[in-house]
Design an enzyme around this catalytic site. Sequence first.
Site, PDB file in Angstrom:
ATOM      1  CG  HIS A   1      12.758  -1.507   1.631  1.00  0.00           C
ATOM      2  ND1 HIS A   1      11.956  -1.236   2.697  1.00  0.00           N
ATOM      3  CD2 HIS A   1      11.960  -2.102   0.710  1.00  0.00           C
ATOM      4  CE1 HIS A   1      10.723  -1.640   2.437  1.00  0.00           C
ATOM      5  NE2 HIS A   1      10.702  -2.177   1.244  1.00  0.00           N
TER       6      HIS A   1
ATOM      7  NE  ARG B   1      17.059   1.972   4.511  1.00  0.00           N
ATOM      8  CZ  ARG B   1      16.830   0.675   4.421  1.00  0.00           C
ATOM      9  NH1 ARG B   1      15.631   0.230   4.172  1.00  0.00           N
ATOM     10  NH2 ARG B   1      17.812  -0.188   4.582  1.00  0.00           N
TER      11      ARG B   1
ATOM     12  CB  SER C   1      -0.933   0.005   1.219  1.00  0.00           C
ATOM     13  OG  SER C   1      -0.171   0.000   2.424  1.00  0.00           O
TER      14      SER C   1
END
Length: 175
Positions: free
Chosen positions: A51, A55, A11
Amino acid sequence: MRILVTGGVRSGKSYHAESLLQSQPTVTYVAPGPDETQEPDPDWARRLAAHRQRRPSTWTTVETVDIAGALARSEDAVLVDCLGTWLTRTIDQQALWEAPADDVTAVVREATRELVAQLDRPQPVVLVTNEVGLGVVPAHRSGRLFRDLLGEVNREVAAVCDEIHLVIAGRVLVL
């Protein structure tokens, strides 16, 4: 600041959680993923790599099931992603999937108490979790056990958070 970010799978929870800490000079990113003693999971490795790529370089990734310990050791802001994988790994490590529900619940409640105790800290903490109680009733015991336990974990963590963010289809609703 303690924020719990919840919502469905894919989501946008992780992306939103990361955006909440962009202004922090350093962040400890706690990833309680699959048990490293098991066969490597290429899908998990790809997710973790994606991920890490998005970052800042000042963020440190710590892969551990010991979220409470990671919180206690870190002097930085902390992002935990996610409580669903933490719960799975906690049950996996102790081989509790076939244990009586009361035994599993007792272990998870104790681990949750330890985690919640570490959330009282001056540095920001953002925790990501899955919202699993909105779908169908799982056909298998393990699915029902996971759903029920994660609901409890989410409720306990939410009780000590300053804000709860619900992410649906990339949109954020602050509850």
